[in-house]
Design a protein around this motif. Structure first.
Motif, PDB file in Angstrom:
ATOM      1  N   ASN A   1      -7.315  12.224  20.501  1.00 14.18           N
ATOM      2  CA  ASN A   1      -8.322  12.474  20.656  1.00 14.18           C
ATOM      3  C   ASN A   1      -9.475  11.371  21.917  1.00 14.18           C
ATOM      4  OD1 ASN A   1      -9.867  15.249  19.739  1.00 14.18           O
ATOM      5  ND2 ASN A   1     -10.101  13.978  18.041  1.00 14.18           N
ATOM      6  N   ASP A   2      -8.656  10.761  21.233  1.00 16.23           N
ATOM      7  CA  ASP A   2      -8.526   8.830  21.874  1.00 16.23           C
ATOM      8  C   ASP A   2      -8.028   8.632  23.380  1.00 16.23           C
ATOM      9  OD1 ASP A   2      -9.577   6.177  21.636  1.00 16.23           O
ATOM     10  OD2 ASP A   2      -7.596   5.587  22.231  1.00 16.23           O
ATOM     11  N   LEU A   3      -7.407   9.462  23.789  1.00 15.84           N
ATOM     12  CA  LEU A   3      -6.924   9.342  24.737  1.00 15.84           C
ATOM     13  C   LEU A   3      -7.770  10.244  25.921  1.00 15.84           C
ATOM     14  CD1 LEU A   3      -3.119   9.657  24.512  1.00 15.84           C
ATOM     15  CD2 LEU A   3      -4.648   7.380  25.316  1.00 15.84           C
ATOM     16  N   ILE A   4      -8.284  11.740  24.920  1.00 19.47           N
ATOM     17  CA  ILE A   4      -9.077  12.642  25.791  1.00 19.47           C
ATOM     18  C   ILE A   4     -10.530  11.496  25.746  1.00 19.47           C
ATOM     19  CG2 ILE A   4     -10.196  14.721  25.550  1.00 19.47           C
ATOM     20  CD1 ILE A   4      -7.724  15.903  23.987  1.00 19.47           C
ATOM     21  N   GLU A   5     -10.945  11.079  25.467  1.00 21.94           N
ATOM     22  CA  GLU A   5     -12.015  10.101  25.420  1.00 21.94           C
ATOM     23  C   GLU A   5     -11.507   9.622  26.374  1.00 21.94           C
ATOM     24  OE1 GLU A   5     -15.271  10.719  24.135  1.00 21.94           O
ATOM     25  OE2 GLU A   5     -14.355  12.854  23.290  1.00 21.94           O
ATOM     26  N   GLN A   6     -10.908   8.621  26.831  1.00 22.93           N
ATOM     27  CA  GLN A   6     -10.892   7.905  27.668  1.00 22.93           C
ATOM     28  C   GLN A   6     -10.823   8.563  29.054  1.00 22.93           C
ATOM     29  OE1 GLN A   6      -7.475   4.825  27.251  1.00 22.93           O
ATOM     30  NE2 GLN A   6      -8.037   5.009  24.735  1.00 22.93           N
ATOM     31  N   PHE A   7      -9.992   9.886  28.765  1.00 19.36           N
ATOM     32  CA  PHE A   7     -10.209  10.305  30.339  1.00 19.36           C
ATOM     33  C   PHE A   7     -11.900  10.423  31.070  1.00 19.36           C
ATOM     34  CE2 PHE A   7      -5.494  11.692  30.279  1.00 19.36           C
ATOM     35  CZ  PHE A   7      -5.307  11.261  31.134  1.00 19.36           C
ATOM     36  N   LYS A   8     -12.363  10.899  29.638  1.00 14.83           N
ATOM     37  CA  LYS A   8     -13.457  11.525  29.883  1.00 14.83           C
ATOM     38  C   LYS A   8     -14.595  10.543  30.707  1.00 14.83           C
ATOM     39  CE  LYS A   8     -14.133  16.077  26.937  1.00 14.83           C
ATOM     40  NZ  LYS A   8     -14.330  15.986  25.646  1.00 14.83           N
ATOM     41  N   ILE A   9     -14.588   9.232  29.845  1.00 17.59           N
ATOM     42  CA  ILE A   9     -15.303   8.368  30.551  1.00 17.59           C
ATOM     43  C   ILE A   9     -14.454   7.791  31.686  1.00 17.59           C
ATOM     44  CG2 ILE A   9     -16.113   7.726  27.987  1.00 17.59           C
ATOM     45  CD1 ILE A   9     -14.179   5.417  27.998  1.00 17.59           C
ATOM     46  N   GLY A  10     -13.021   7.574  31.927  1.00 18.70           N
ATOM     47  CA  GLY A  10     -12.695   7.185  33.371  1.00 18.70           C
ATOM     48  C   GLY A  10     -12.439   5.307  32.955  1.00 18.70           C
ATOM     49  N   ASP A  11     -11.934   4.876  32.027  1.00 17.96           N
ATOM     50  CA  ASP A  11     -11.210   4.471  30.770  1.00 17.96           C
ATOM     51  C   ASP A  11     -10.205   3.315  32.611  1.00 17.96           C
ATOM     52  OD1 ASP A  11      -9.812   1.716  30.045  1.00 17.96           O
ATOM     53  OD2 ASP A  11     -10.161   2.885  28.114  1.00 17.96           O
ATOM     54  N   LYS A  12     -10.864   2.338  32.649  1.00 19.12           N
ATOM     55  CA  LYS A  12     -10.028   0.978  33.918  1.00 19.12           C
ATOM     56  C   LYS A  12      -8.810   1.086  34.196  1.00 19.12           C
ATOM     57  CE  LYS A  12     -14.812  -0.307  35.733  1.00 19.12           C
ATOM     58  NZ  LYS A  12     -15.778  -1.590  36.026  1.00 19.12           N
ATOM     59  N   ARG A  13      -8.269   0.474  32.441  1.00 17.89           N
ATOM     60  CA  ARG A  13      -7.040   0.041  31.803  1.00 17.89           C
ATOM     61  C   ARG A  13      -5.971   0.787  33.328  1.00 17.89           C
ATOM     62  NH1 ARG A  13      -6.537   0.542  25.952  1.00 17.89           N
ATOM     63  NH2 ARG A  13      -8.026   2.371  26.548  1.00 17.89           N
ATOM     64  N   LYS A  14      -5.435   0.725  33.785  1.00 22.55           N
ATOM     65  CA  LYS A  14      -4.293   1.544  34.446  1.00 22.55           C
ATOM     66  C   LYS A  14      -3.246   2.109  33.640  1.00 22.55           C
ATOM     67  CE  LYS A  14      -6.147  -0.325  38.356  1.00 22.55           C
ATOM     68  NZ  LYS A  14      -6.550   0.182  39.524  1.00 22.55           N
ATOM     69  N   GLU A  15      -3.065   1.279  32.718  1.00 23.38           N
ATOM     70  CA  GLU A  15      -1.623   2.009  32.347  1.00 23.38           C
ATOM     71  C   GLU A  15      -1.891   2.612  30.609  1.00 23.38           C
ATOM     72  OE1 GLU A  15       2.143  -0.025  32.766  1.00 23.38           O
ATOM     73  OE2 GLU A  15       1.459   1.513  35.298  1.00 23.38           O
ATOM     74  N   GLU A  16      -1.223   3.567  30.127  1.00 21.62           N
ATOM     75  CA  GLU A  16      -1.653   3.510  28.393  1.00 21.62           C
ATOM     76  C   GLU A  16      -0.878   4.039  28.216  1.00 21.62           C
ATOM     77  OE1 GLU A  16      -3.164   3.119  24.927  1.00 21.62           O
ATOM     78  OE2 GLU A  16      -3.875   2.140  26.455  1.00 21.62           O
ATOM     79  N   LYS A  17       0.489   3.997  27.199  1.00 23.64           N
ATOM     80  CA  LYS A  17       1.333   4.577  26.260  1.00 23.64           C
ATOM     81  C   LYS A  17       1.468   5.756  25.100  1.00 23.64           C
ATOM     82  CE  LYS A  17       4.918   2.420  29.542  1.00 23.64           C
ATOM     83  NZ  LYS A  17       6.435   2.810  29.001  1.00 23.64           N
ATOM     84  N   SER A  18       1.327   6.726  25.650  1.00 22.77           N
ATOM     85  CA  SER A  18       1.270   7.735  23.768  1.00 22.77           C
ATOM     86  C   SER A  18       2.483   7.730  24.019  1.00 22.77           C
ATOM     87  CB  SER A  18      -0.175   8.631  24.674  1.00 22.77           C
ATOM     88  OG  SER A  18       0.939   9.446  25.374  1.00 22.77           O
ATOM     89  N   LEU A  19       2.475   8.317  22.635  1.00 22.05           N
ATOM     90  CA  LEU A  19       3.650   8.956  21.595  1.00 22.05           C
ATOM     91  C   LEU A  19       2.964   9.635  21.101  1.00 22.05           C
ATOM     92  CD1 LEU A  19       6.564   8.144  21.889  1.00 22.05           C
ATOM     93  CD2 LEU A  19       6.422   7.331  19.705  1.00 22.05           C
ATOM     94  N   LEU A  20       3.561  11.125  21.063  1.00 18.38           N
ATOM     95  CA  LEU A  20       3.349  11.888  20.104  1.00 18.38           C
ATOM     96  C   LEU A  20       3.999  12.851  19.559  1.00 18.38           C
ATOM     97  CD1 LEU A  20       0.739  13.417  23.471  1.00 18.38           C
ATOM     98  CD2 LEU A  20      -0.389  11.495  20.361  1.00 18.38           C
ATOM     99  N   LEU A  21       4.446  12.435  18.449  1.00 18.15           N
ATOM    100  CA  LEU A  21       5.711  13.440  17.755  1.00 18.15           C
ATOM    101  C   LEU A  21       4.476  14.617  17.124  1.00 18.15           C
ATOM    102  CD1 LEU A  21       7.352  10.528  15.894  1.00 18.15           C
ATOM    103  CD2 LEU A  21       8.246  11.410  17.617  1.00 18.15           C
TER     104      LEU A  21
END
Length: 486
Positions: free
Chosen positions: A131-151
């Motif tokens: 949910n946190d990553l999806i919200e970052q997509f929606k608001i257009g977060d300016k950070r260039k990279e984000e690592k997501s580890l989903l098990l």
């Protein structure tokens, strides 16, 4: 004399009231004029053909959902035996509408199974991260990279670099699908109960007082309220949670406090709080209010019409109507002189009355509807021509002006009424049997025919008798053309 004055004041009152309606109740424009979205919906049934009753049931549910969306000028019609076409004027985001309309909205209340706490907490943590990553997509977060580890059970480990400066739509869709999978897995950790969306009578939404999140409120029937009290009583004060499941996805899990051990949660109401945004809460409210779809549907085609095309159509239609009125007015004044002038005033009144009635009903105006309006103007002029020719005949035969006017209207009545009735019957048949655009044409033409009957037989006569009260306008030559003088 008093009767004629009464009619004149009544007509002026109608004109004033029509202008008031047009100012305060703007005309509703259809998809081809206002722009919007058109969705083609396919009903899905695994075995057998879709019956007419099932098609009508889906139609009814979707109609409720569209009304709850606030698209008052929407149109929903069947296409063949298993498809529906939905038009949403002004809706420029068909994806948002399809999310709300396409869900079956099967609401369930489930209680947690034994010995599932560890697995549930792990899945809830994964869902929170997504949910946190999806919200970052929606608001257009300016950070260039984000690592997501989903098990995720039954899925391989995913490790992605999210570049917010690029259009990484595939990754976003993967996150949404992963969230859906996790929500399904969470729902499987809960046992089904007898309480479902069938026991729901209303739904609403409100903003939580402690933060900016939104929550959805539910109201149950009497039977549903008793079921909810029994369910909450059975898990009150334990470590078991109550899950609210929509279309197989758990959207909220909540505990029931120990204060409800004896009675459960009574009152026949509940609240869904799942960190909803205002948009999410509105979508859920619309789905629940509309009820469950008897059959799942699929959006097979989406068309978006921009408002620019609609504005061009409006301008062209307006030019066509104005030019038509000007040419008709010039012809009538040139050929019938004072009588032609009266017909022009009567047509102006007719136009205001017509448009005001469209606003009052209201009628959704489309391009075919405008064509019906312009054609009805021709019908109104035709009625005036019949009356004026009768008046001329009376004048040529030596009758006085006043008697010629009265006789002309009286002798033309039957022809005008017969012509208008036959046209109205044709419009009625077209409206009953025609498609959407044909119905728009039939509606505007039919209403125009009714108003034309009033303006031709009442407005024209009242205005004409008012003008003849002036001595300078009683000369017979003003009512005859040069080709047939006295």
């Amino acid at each position: 004399m008093k009767r004629r004055q009464g009619w004149l004041f009544f007509i002026i009152f109608l004109l004033t009231f029509s202008i008031y309606l047009l100012i305060n109740f703007p005309l509703q424009l259809g998809l081809d004029l206002k722009g919007g979205s058109q969705l083609t919906l396919q009903l899905i049934k695994e075995e057998g053909k879709v019956s007419k009753d099932e098609l009508d049931a889906v139609n009814a549910v979707l109609d409720k959902r569209v009304n709850n969306l606030g698209v008052a000028e929407s149109n929903l019609q069947t296409l063949g035996r298993d498809q529906l076409i939905l038009e949403l004027p002004g809706e420029q985001n068909p994806l948002s509408a399809s999310r709300i309309l396409g869900k079956t909205a099967l609401l369930e209340f489930r209680t947690q199974k034994e010995n599932t706490n560890s697995q549930l907490k792990n899945l809830q943590l994964q869902r929170f991260k997504i949910n946190d990553l999806i919200e970052q997509f929606k608001i257009g977060d300016k950070r260039k990279e984000e690592k997501s580890l989903l098990l995720i059970d039954n899925l391989t480990e995913i490790e992605n670099d999210i570049n917010y400066s690029s259009n990484n739509q595939q990754l976003f869709e993967r996150l949404v699908e992963t969230k859906k999978f996790i929500s399904n897995e969470i729902a499987n950790l809960f046992n089904k109960t007898d309480l479902s969306g069938k026991d729901l009578i209303n739904a609403g939404r409100r903003q939580e007082q402690t933060n900016n999140n939104w929550e959805v409120s539910l109201s149950f029937s009497n039977d549903g309220g008793e079921k909810f009290a029994e369910i909450t009583k059975s898990i009150a004060g334990t470590d078991k949670l109550l899950s609210i499941v929509l279309d197989g996805e758990s959207i909220s899990e909540a505990s029931v406090g120990s204060q409800f051990i004896n009675t459960g949660i009574t009152g026949g109401s509940a609240t869904i709080s799942g960190n909803f945004t205002a948009e999410n809460a509105r979508e859920l409210e619309v789905q629940l209010k509309g009820g469950s779809l008897p059959l799942p549907i699929e959006i097979v085609e989406t068309n978006t019409i921009g408002p620019l095309l609609g504005s061009k159509n409006i301008v062209k239609s307006l030019y066509a109507a104005i030019c038509g009125l000007i040419f008709v007015g010039i012809f009538m004044i040139f050929n019938y002189r004072i009588l032609g002038f009266v017909s022009v005033i009567s047509l102006i009144f007719y136009g205001f009355f017509n448009l005001a009635l469209y606003s009052l009903i209201p009628v959704t105006l489309t391009l075919p509807g405008i064509a019906g309006l312009i054609l009805s103007i021709g019908m109104a002029v035709d009625a005036n021509v019949l009356i004026f020719e009768r008046i001329r005949e009376e004048l040529i035969n030596g009758n006085t002006l006043i008697r010629s006017i009265d006789s002309g209207f009286q002798r033309a009545n039957s022809s005008i009424i017969d012509g208008h009735i036959t046209t109205f019957v044709s419009c009625f048949v077209l409206f009953l049997l025609g498609t959407n655009f044909v119905k728009g044409f039939a509606a505007t033409l039919g209403l125009g025919v009714v108003i034309s009957l009033f303006t031709s037989l009442n407005c024209s006569k009242t205005i004409l008798r008012f003008l003849t009260t002036y001595q300078s306008l009683r000369q017979k030559n003003l009512y005859l053309s040069k080709s047939n003088p006295l």
